[in-house]
Scaffold this motif. Structure first.
Motif, PDB file in Angstrom:
ATOM      1  N   MET A  67     -16.814   1.923  -3.719  1.00  0.00           N
ATOM      2  CA  MET A  67     -16.410   0.836  -4.606  1.00  0.00           C
ATOM      3  C   MET A  67     -17.163   0.791  -5.936  1.00  0.00           C
ATOM      4  SD  MET A  67     -13.722  -0.476  -3.536  1.00  0.00           S
ATOM      5  CE  MET A  67     -13.644  -1.670  -4.861  1.00  0.00           C
ATOM      6  N   PRO A  68     -18.460   1.090  -6.005  1.00  0.00           N
ATOM      7  CA  PRO A  68     -19.086   1.128  -7.338  1.00  0.00           C
ATOM      8  C   PRO A  68     -18.426   2.142  -8.267  1.00  0.00           C
ATOM      9  CG  PRO A  68     -20.765   0.980  -5.639  1.00  0.00           C
ATOM     10  CD  PRO A  68     -19.467   1.231  -4.926  1.00  0.00           C
ATOM     11  N   THR A  69     -17.996   3.274  -7.710  1.00  0.00           N
ATOM     12  CA  THR A  69     -17.263   4.257  -8.498  1.00  0.00           C
ATOM     13  C   THR A  69     -15.905   3.703  -8.917  1.00  0.00           C
ATOM     14  OG1 THR A  69     -18.354   6.187  -7.539  1.00  0.00           O
ATOM     15  CG2 THR A  69     -16.138   6.517  -8.404  1.00  0.00           C
ATOM     16  N   ILE A  70     -15.216   3.031  -7.993  1.00  0.00           N
ATOM     17  CA  ILE A  70     -13.915   2.447  -8.316  1.00  0.00           C
ATOM     18  C   ILE A  70     -14.054   1.420  -9.437  1.00  0.00           C
ATOM     19  CG2 ILE A  70     -11.963   1.140  -7.413  1.00  0.00           C
ATOM     20  CD1 ILE A  70     -12.284   4.030  -6.302  1.00  0.00           C
ATOM     21  N   GLU A  71     -15.112   0.617  -9.401  1.00  0.00           N
ATOM     22  CA  GLU A  71     -15.325  -0.376 -10.461  1.00  0.00           C
ATOM     23  C   GLU A  71     -15.515   0.310 -11.808  1.00  0.00           C
ATOM     24  OE1 GLU A  71     -14.988  -3.631 -10.300  1.00  0.00           O
ATOM     25  OE2 GLU A  71     -14.410  -3.374  -8.193  1.00  0.00           O
ATOM     26  N   ALA A  72     -16.229   1.434 -11.807  1.00  0.00           N
ATOM     27  CA  ALA A  72     -16.403   2.183 -13.061  1.00  0.00           C
ATOM     28  C   ALA A  72     -15.068   2.735 -13.562  1.00  0.00           C
ATOM     29  CB  ALA A  72     -17.408   3.312 -12.852  1.00  0.00           C
ATOM     30  N   LEU A  73     -14.229   3.210 -12.647  1.00  0.00           N
ATOM     31  CA  LEU A  73     -12.909   3.711 -13.047  1.00  0.00           C
ATOM     32  C   LEU A  73     -12.042   2.582 -13.600  1.00  0.00           C
ATOM     33  CD1 LEU A  73     -12.063   6.182 -10.122  1.00  0.00           C
ATOM     34  CD2 LEU A  73     -13.131   6.678 -12.328  1.00  0.00           C
ATOM     35  N   LYS A  74     -12.178   1.391 -13.036  1.00  0.00           N
ATOM     36  CA  LYS A  74     -11.451   0.239 -13.573  1.00  0.00           C
ATOM     37  C   LYS A  74     -11.890  -0.048 -15.007  1.00  0.00           C
ATOM     38  CE  LYS A  74     -10.644  -2.138  -9.155  1.00  0.00           C
ATOM     39  NZ  LYS A  74     -10.965  -3.344  -8.336  1.00  0.00           N
ATOM     40  N   ALA A 118     -12.328  -2.892   1.061  1.00  0.00           N
ATOM     41  CA  ALA A 118     -12.508  -1.489   1.454  1.00  0.00           C
ATOM     42  C   ALA A 118     -13.845  -1.004   0.921  1.00  0.00           C
ATOM     43  CB  ALA A 118     -11.372  -0.621   0.909  1.00  0.00           C
ATOM     44  N   PHE A 119     -14.432  -0.013   1.609  1.00  0.00           N
ATOM     45  CA  PHE A 119     -15.647   0.615   1.099  1.00  0.00           C
ATOM     46  C   PHE A 119     -15.338   1.459  -0.134  1.00  0.00           C
ATOM     47  CE2 PHE A 119     -16.989   0.208   5.633  1.00  0.00           C
ATOM     48  CZ  PHE A 119     -18.099  -0.580   5.412  1.00  0.00           C
ATOM     49  N   GLY A 120     -14.120   1.949  -0.196  1.00  0.00           N
ATOM     50  CA  GLY A 120     -13.717   2.821  -1.284  1.00  0.00           C
ATOM     51  C   GLY A 120     -12.350   3.393  -0.975  1.00  0.00           C
ATOM     52  N   TYR A 121     -12.009   4.489  -1.646  1.00  0.00           N
ATOM     53  CA  TYR A 121     -10.690   5.091  -1.501  1.00  0.00           C
ATOM     54  C   TYR A 121     -10.824   6.612  -1.495  1.00  0.00           C
ATOM     55  CZ  TYR A 121      -8.879   0.437  -2.496  1.00  0.00           C
ATOM     56  OH  TYR A 121      -8.615  -0.901  -2.432  1.00  0.00           O
ATOM     57  N   ASN A 122      -9.966   7.264  -0.716  1.00  0.00           N
ATOM     58  CA  ASN A 122      -9.923   8.723  -0.707  1.00  0.00           C
ATOM     59  C   ASN A 122      -8.901   9.172  -1.743  1.00  0.00           C
ATOM     60  OD1 ASN A 122     -10.830  11.203   0.215  1.00  0.00           O
ATOM     61  ND2 ASN A 122      -9.288  11.358   1.824  1.00  0.00           N
ATOM     62  N   VAL A 123      -9.348   9.976  -2.698  1.00  0.00           N
ATOM     63  CA  VAL A 123      -8.554  10.310  -3.885  1.00  0.00           C
ATOM     64  C   VAL A 123      -8.251  11.806  -3.905  1.00  0.00           C
ATOM     65  CG1 VAL A 123      -8.521  10.286  -6.414  1.00  0.00           C
ATOM     66  CG2 VAL A 123      -9.667   8.433  -5.157  1.00  0.00           C
ATOM     67  N   MET A 324     -21.492  10.358  -9.891  1.00  0.00           N
ATOM     68  CA  MET A 324     -20.931   9.308 -10.739  1.00  0.00           C
ATOM     69  C   MET A 324     -22.036   8.410 -11.278  1.00  0.00           C
ATOM     70  SD  MET A 324     -17.958   8.328 -11.833  1.00  0.00           S
ATOM     71  CE  MET A 324     -17.136   6.914 -12.557  1.00  0.00           C
ATOM     72  N   ARG A 325     -23.029   8.117 -10.445  1.00  0.00           N
ATOM     73  CA  ARG A 325     -24.152   7.303 -10.926  1.00  0.00           C
ATOM     74  C   ARG A 325     -24.977   8.066 -11.956  1.00  0.00           C
ATOM     75  NH1 ARG A 325     -24.212   5.916  -5.482  1.00  0.00           N
ATOM     76  NH2 ARG A 325     -26.189   6.904  -4.975  1.00  0.00           N
ATOM     77  N   ASP A 326     -25.059   9.393 -11.830  1.00  0.00           N
ATOM     78  CA  ASP A 326     -25.668  10.199 -12.897  1.00  0.00           C
ATOM     79  C   ASP A 326     -24.961   9.919 -14.222  1.00  0.00           C
ATOM     80  OD1 ASP A 326     -27.255  11.497 -10.982  1.00  0.00           O
ATOM     81  OD2 ASP A 326     -25.943  13.245 -10.863  1.00  0.00           O
ATOM     82  N   ALA A 327     -23.631  10.016 -14.190  1.00  0.00           N
ATOM     83  CA  ALA A 327     -22.844   9.846 -15.417  1.00  0.00           C
ATOM     84  C   ALA A 327     -23.053   8.461 -16.019  1.00  0.00           C
ATOM     85  CB  ALA A 327     -21.362  10.078 -15.112  1.00  0.00           C
ATOM     86  N   LEU A 328     -23.006   7.433 -15.177  1.00  0.00           N
ATOM     87  CA  LEU A 328     -23.142   6.063 -15.687  1.00  0.00           C
ATOM     88  C   LEU A 328     -24.543   5.809 -16.225  1.00  0.00           C
ATOM     89  CD1 LEU A 328     -21.155   4.162 -12.914  1.00  0.00           C
ATOM     90  CD2 LEU A 328     -20.358   4.880 -15.177  1.00  0.00           C
ATOM     91  N   ASP A 329     -25.570   6.324 -15.547  1.00  0.00           N
ATOM     92  CA  ASP A 329     -26.941   6.160 -16.048  1.00  0.00           C
ATOM     93  C   ASP A 329     -27.144   6.914 -17.353  1.00  0.00           C
ATOM     94  OD1 ASP A 329     -27.878   4.394 -14.197  1.00  0.00           O
ATOM     95  OD2 ASP A 329     -29.051   5.834 -13.048  1.00  0.00           O
ATOM     96  N   LEU A 330     -26.548   8.106 -17.453  1.00  0.00           N
ATOM     97  CA  LEU A 330     -26.681   8.874 -18.691  1.00  0.00           C
ATOM     98  C   LEU A 330     -26.037   8.120 -19.855  1.00  0.00           C
ATOM     99  CD1 LEU A 330     -27.436  11.440 -20.252  1.00  0.00           C
ATOM    100  CD2 LEU A 330     -25.217  12.393 -19.569  1.00  0.00           C
TER     101      LEU A 330
END
Length: 409
Positions: A67-74, A118-123, A324-330
């Protein structure tokens, strides 16, 4: 800077960019778009190069995005178009599928227990990749180079990248998203620790008789995890899942050599038939398991993201989400510094990533090795830990939040 088509450019040109992202995997594509979005948000005129050959064939794998990744995609306006192609992960089920003396109980981690649908989604990777490349082709600040880097030189003003097309790209900041065999990482003087496991992961997709109900089941066996992850339905197949099955290398060769019916039966047996009859959708292929971690995540004009910085077995959907957290922190760190302070920016980024990467890499490595050992005290400790997760609500919720990417644990 105007955008250009995604094809090799004339061999005699040389161009200066503010940022160059090298690598066309999922993390590289998201990093490029996130940087372009951040530049627009902050009003910085930023020319970005994405150096990434287009894939020759669709990537048939899937990626579990938490879900943290999904929030970033949103936030990047990507999710609405992607959601219809995904499958929700509502329950994570751990099952001791071994035949050892000491076995752990079955435990379900339910997303509703931590207030999530949901914990997340399979993409599906192919859908995500195609959508990202279409979006980047229309991003005014991004120029896409459909070629690869053949030589890297650390220059006084940044990084020079010689391309297979004959061009040279000069940039103040190079983002290395070119994977575990990165050309940029050693050029920047960033060393790594590497190791291997006596395992090969068999990866495939299959359809099944009964509905998965949003449940992803991870069976812990003597050779590693056997993990079923829900897939979205298609027009002719309502019930589908993907599989990552970690076995000994010789066993992997034997399983891949089986005909589809025989391999489907082995998968059904491994899943204890909870999804009924199995039929394969894709051919099985094997991926040798190895690990890598970098001794630092940024230096000499180069920032590392994704598998350029860390590699470990596919357990608990941690790999891509860590990238993904690498990308967001960068991106967040880049926004804090002027363009002429790249060394200070990279130093801060590297410090930011240290604890998170160390925690995930160490945790996945220890869990994977605990599955491979026959040492009774280790088996007893693992069974006790799983029992506590099943019986103690606050501990189970803490584990779920940590697995989702909380910076504690």
């Amino acid at each position: 800077m105007p955008n250009t088509p995604t094809h090799p450019h004339p061999a005699d040109s040389s161009t200066r960019f503010d940022i160059a992202v090298v690598g066309g995997g999922l993390v590289g594509l998201v990093t490029t778009l996130a940087l372009a979005s951040a530049a627009r948000e902050t009003g910085r005129q930023t020319a970005i190069a994405l150096i990434a050959p287009a894939p020759h064939q669709p990537d048939m794998r899937t990626t579990a995005m938490l879900m943290p990744t999904i929030e970033a995609l949103k936030n990047l306006n990507l999710w609405d178009a992607l959601e219809v192609k995904t499958a929700a992960l509502k329950t994570m089920r751990l099952i001791d599928g071994s035949k050892r003396l000491i076995r752990a109980p079955v435990v379900d981690f339910k997303s509703t227990e931590v207030g999530l649908d949901a914990f997340g989604y399979n993409v599906p990777n192919a859908d995500f990749n195609a959508m990202m490349r279409e979006r980047l082709a229309n991003e005014p600040s991004v120029t896409v180079f459909d070629t690869k880097v053949v030589e890297v030189e650390i220059a006084p003003t940044g990084v020079d990248l010689a391309l297979a097309s004959g061009e040279t790209i000069s940039t103040a900041l190079a983002v290395a998203a070119d994977g575990r065999t990165s050309a940029l990482r050693p050029a920047a003087g960033i060393e790594t620790r590497k190791w291997s496991y006596p395992q090969t992961a068999i990866v495939l997709a299959f359809k099944h008789q009964f509905d998965h109900g949003g449940v992803s089941a991870e069976y812990h066996t003597e050779t590693g995890p056997f993990t079923q992850v829900p897939l979205p339905p298609t027009d002719d197949t309502p019930y589908r899942s993907s599989l990552v099955w970690m076995v000994k290398p010789q066993t992997a060769h034997e399983l891949i050599a089986l005909d589809d019916a025989a391999l489907a039966m082995r998968i059904e047996q491994g899943m204890q038939s909870w999804l009924g009859k199995i039929n394969l959708e894709t051919k099985a292929h094997g991926i040798p398991m190895e690990g890598l971690t970098a001794f630092g995540f940024g230096a000499n004009g180069v920032a590392l993201v994704g598998e350029t910085a860390h590699v470990f077995p596919p357990i608990g959907a941690q790999g891509f989400n860590l990238g993904m957290r690498d990308a967001l922190d960068l991106v967040a760190t880049w926004k804090e510094f002027p363009c002429d302070q790249t060394p200070a920016m990279l130093a801060r980024y590297s410090r930011k990533r240290l604890a998170d990467v160390t925690l995930r890499t160490t945790g996945v490595d220890l869990l994977n090795r605990s599955l491979l050992t026959d040492f009774l005290p280790v088996q007893a400790a693992k069974a006790t830990g799983v029992t506590l997760l099943k019986q103690v609500g606050w501990l189970r919720r803490f584990a779920m939040r940590t697995g989702l990417g909380a910076r504690t644990g």
